[in-house]
Design a protein around this motif. Structure first.
Motif, mmCIF file in Angstrom:
data_model
loop_
_atom_site.group_PDB
_atom_site.id
_atom_site.type_symbol
_atom_site.label_atom_id
_atom_site.label_comp_id
_atom_site.label_asym_id
_atom_site.label_seq_id
_atom_site.Cartn_x
_atom_site.Cartn_y
_atom_site.Cartn_z
ATOM 1 N N ASP A 123 0.822 -1.223 0.000
ATOM 2 C CA ASP A 123 0.000 0.000 0.000
ATOM 3 C C ASP A 123 0.849 1.263 0.000
ATOM 4 O OD1 ASP A 123 -2.272 -1.568 0.218
ATOM 5 O OD2 ASP A 123 -2.380 -1.383 2.395
ATOM 6 N N LEU A 124 2.140 1.099 0.259
ATOM 7 C CA LEU A 124 2.950 2.243 0.647
ATOM 8 C C LEU A 124 3.469 3.063 -0.530
ATOM 9 C CD1 LEU A 124 3.280 2.827 3.590
ATOM 10 C CD2 LEU A 124 5.600 1.961 3.494
ATOM 11 N N THR A 125 3.342 4.365 -0.396
ATOM 12 C CA THR A 125 3.981 5.366 -1.258
ATOM 13 C C THR A 125 4.749 6.301 -0.321
ATOM 14 O OG1 THR A 125 2.125 6.913 -1.107
ATOM 15 C CG2 THR A 125 2.059 5.269 -2.896
ATOM 16 N N PRO A 126 5.644 7.127 -0.839
ATOM 17 C CA PRO A 126 6.324 8.082 0.045
ATOM 18 C C PRO A 126 5.343 8.942 0.840
ATOM 19 C CG PRO A 126 7.460 7.973 -2.055
ATOM 20 C CD PRO A 126 6.221 7.144 -2.205
ATOM 21 N N GLY A 127 4.279 9.381 0.186
ATOM 22 C CA GLY A 127 3.291 10.207 0.878
ATOM 23 C C GLY A 127 2.553 9.446 1.959
ATOM 24 N N GLU A 128 2.229 8.182 1.676
ATOM 25 C CA GLU A 128 1.530 7.350 2.657
ATOM 26 C C GLU A 128 2.405 7.113 3.883
ATOM 27 O OE1 GLU A 128 -1.801 4.774 3.793
ATOM 28 O OE2 GLU A 128 -1.559 6.259 2.216
ATOM 29 N N LEU A 129 3.696 6.886 3.672
ATOM 30 C CA LEU A 129 4.602 6.678 4.792
ATOM 31 C C LEU A 129 4.694 7.931 5.650
ATOM 32 C CD1 LEU A 129 6.591 4.931 6.333
ATOM 33 C CD2 LEU A 129 8.366 5.581 4.691
ATOM 34 N N ILE A 130 4.763 9.082 5.017
ATOM 35 C CA ILE A 130 4.811 10.348 5.762
ATOM 36 C C ILE A 130 3.534 10.532 6.586
ATOM 37 C CG2 ILE A 130 4.749 12.867 5.509
ATOM 38 C CD1 ILE A 130 6.719 12.506 3.169
ATOM 39 N N ARG A 131 2.380 10.258 5.970
ATOM 40 C CA ARG A 131 1.110 10.387 6.699
ATOM 41 C C ARG A 131 1.053 9.420 7.874
ATOM 42 N NH1 ARG A 131 -0.728 11.121 1.420
ATOM 43 N NH2 ARG A 131 -1.229 8.908 1.153
ATOM 44 N N GLY A 132 1.573 8.214 7.652
ATOM 45 C CA GLY A 132 1.591 7.232 8.728
ATOM 46 C C GLY A 132 2.434 7.683 9.911
ATOM 47 N N ILE A 133 3.606 8.221 9.630
ATOM 48 C CA ILE A 133 4.493 8.698 10.698
ATOM 49 C C ILE A 133 3.856 9.874 11.434
ATOM 50 C CG2 ILE A 133 6.709 9.796 11.187
ATOM 51 C CD1 ILE A 133 7.841 8.203 8.779
ATOM 52 N N GLN A 134 3.298 10.813 10.679
ATOM 53 C CA GLN A 134 2.671 11.980 11.306
ATOM 54 C C GLN A 134 1.496 11.576 12.186
ATOM 55 O OE1 GLN A 134 1.927 14.152 7.645
ATOM 56 N NE2 GLN A 134 3.609 15.579 8.055
ATOM 57 N N SER A 135 0.702 10.633 11.709
ATOM 58 C CA SER A 135 -0.429 10.154 12.507
ATOM 59 C C SER A 135 0.049 9.411 13.743
ATOM 60 C CB SER A 135 -1.310 9.236 11.648
ATOM 61 O OG SER A 135 -2.391 8.731 12.391
ATOM 62 N N LEU A 136 1.108 8.648 13.599
ATOM 63 C CA LEU A 136 1.667 7.903 14.723
ATOM 64 C C LEU A 136 2.130 8.855 15.825
ATOM 65 C CD1 LEU A 136 2.485 5.058 15.739
ATOM 66 C CD2 LEU A 136 4.701 5.422 14.649
ATOM 67 N N ILE A 137 2.708 9.971 15.435
ATOM 68 C CA ILE A 137 3.200 10.955 16.404
ATOM 69 C C ILE A 137 2.039 11.668 17.096
ATOM 70 C CG2 ILE A 137 4.449 13.137 16.652
ATOM 71 C CD1 ILE A 137 6.234 12.181 14.308
ATOM 72 N N SER A 138 1.031 12.048 16.308
ATOM 73 C CA SER A 138 -0.011 12.926 16.837
ATOM 74 C C SER A 138 -1.285 12.218 17.264
ATOM 75 C CB SER A 138 -0.365 13.997 15.801
ATOM 76 O OG SER A 138 -0.859 13.389 14.610
ATOM 77 N N LYS A 139 -1.739 11.238 16.453
ATOM 78 C CA LYS A 139 -3.046 10.647 16.737
ATOM 79 C C LYS A 139 -3.136 9.218 16.207
ATOM 80 C CE LYS A 139 -7.963 11.829 16.577
ATOM 81 N NZ LYS A 139 -8.981 12.731 15.991
ATOM 82 N N PRO A 140 -2.467 8.276 16.865
ATOM 83 C CA PRO A 140 -2.580 6.869 16.442
ATOM 84 C C PRO A 140 -3.956 6.312 16.839
ATOM 85 C CG PRO A 140 -1.269 7.040 18.438
ATOM 86 C CD PRO A 140 -1.577 8.449 18.021
ATOM 87 N N PRO A 141 -4.369 5.175 16.250
ATOM 88 C CA PRO A 141 -3.608 4.305 15.344
ATOM 89 C C PRO A 141 -3.730 4.740 13.890
ATOM 90 C CG PRO A 141 -5.721 3.305 15.826
ATOM 91 C CD PRO A 141 -5.665 4.561 16.632
ATOM 92 N N TYR A 142 -2.864 4.157 13.057
ATOM 93 C CA TYR A 142 -2.897 4.417 11.624
ATOM 94 C C TYR A 142 -2.776 3.091 10.884
ATOM 95 C CZ TYR A 142 -1.922 6.414 7.058
ATOM 96 O OH TYR A 142 -1.986 6.758 5.730
ATOM 97 N N TYR A 143 -3.711 2.824 9.972
ATOM 98 C CA TYR A 143 -3.705 1.606 9.173
ATOM 99 C C TYR A 143 -3.780 1.970 7.689
ATOM 100 C CZ TYR A 143 -5.305 -0.363 13.658
ATOM 101 O OH TYR A 143 -5.423 -0.713 14.974
#
Length: 223
Positions: A123-143
């Motif tokens: 599923d991963l693109t560079p943008g998706e990975l960035i969104r995942g990291i940002q969500s993990l920092i601020s408001k998890p979970p992220y799937y």
């Protein structure tokens, strides 16, 4: 500026570089700074895990599930490490990045580790990975999208594959003798055979031989 300590456990250099590029992109807004450590195998990861001084300040762990078995066999996969981190360092956020997409494999990860993020490499693109990291920092979970699809299809079922099952599958893949399995797993002979039968039912494997069970377990990413 907030300092975030990150441990990446990944044996593919291209994926490690993708992580680093994503963190560099996020850090450009100058609100966060990342201190990144990398473990390329379970032995290196185990050294970080056993370093209480480091782990007590580690904020994020990004973990690949399919890693070679550690040299002392205390860690059979990244999943084992994730479970240990969850138990000993509950404040550390754990993200799983994996190529596995099997229904029961994902369920095992979600129910066992309960990761703060679960990202499928497909599923991963560079943008998706960035969104995942940002969500993990601020408001998890992220799937990622495939995980969400699995969740919508009633991923939580009644059948569990626990650490003993995974250890059994691993030992079967090594052709460990039945008499030795009882000692290794701390189970009776009947207990070992019962777990084999349940796994064969789960994986829809027929016959008395363990070979097809091992092949199917490997195909699904449990070995």
């Amino acid at each position: 500026m907030k300092l975030i300590h990150v441990l990446i456990v990944e044996d593919h250099p291209l994926i490690v570089n993708a992580y680093k590029q994503a963190f560099e992109q996020i850090a450009q807004d100058k609100t966060v700074l990342f201190n990144i450590e990398v473990a390329l195998n379970l032995d290196e990861a185990g050294a970080f895990y056993n370093n209480q001084s480091y782990m007590s300040k580690c904020d994020l762990v990004f973990l690949d599930v399919q890693l070679p078995v550690g040299s002392d066999k205390s860690l059979l996969s990244g999943e084992d490490l994730g479970l240990k981190i969850r138990e000993k360092y509950p404040e550390t956020k754990v993200a799983i990045l994996t190529s596995l997409s099997d229904h029961y494999r994902l369920r095992s990860i979600l129910k066992g580790i309960d990761p703060d993020a679960l990202l499928l490499k497909g599923d991963l693109t560079p943008g998706e990975l960035i969104r995942g990291i940002q969500s993990l920092i601020s408001k998890p979970p992220y799937y990622t999208v495939t995980v969400l699809e699995h969740l919508r299809k009633n991923l939580v079922a009644d059948i569990d594959i626990d650490s003993t099952d995974r250890k059994l599958l691993y030992e079967l893949s090594l052709s460990t003798k039945n008499t030795e399995l009882c000692d290794i797993l701390n189970l009776s002979k009947a207990g070992v055979e019962k777990r084999k039968r349940n796994l064969k039912i789960l994986f829809e494997v027929e016959g008395e031989s363990d070979r097809e069970l091992i092949l199917e377990a490997r195909n699904r990413g449990f070995i």
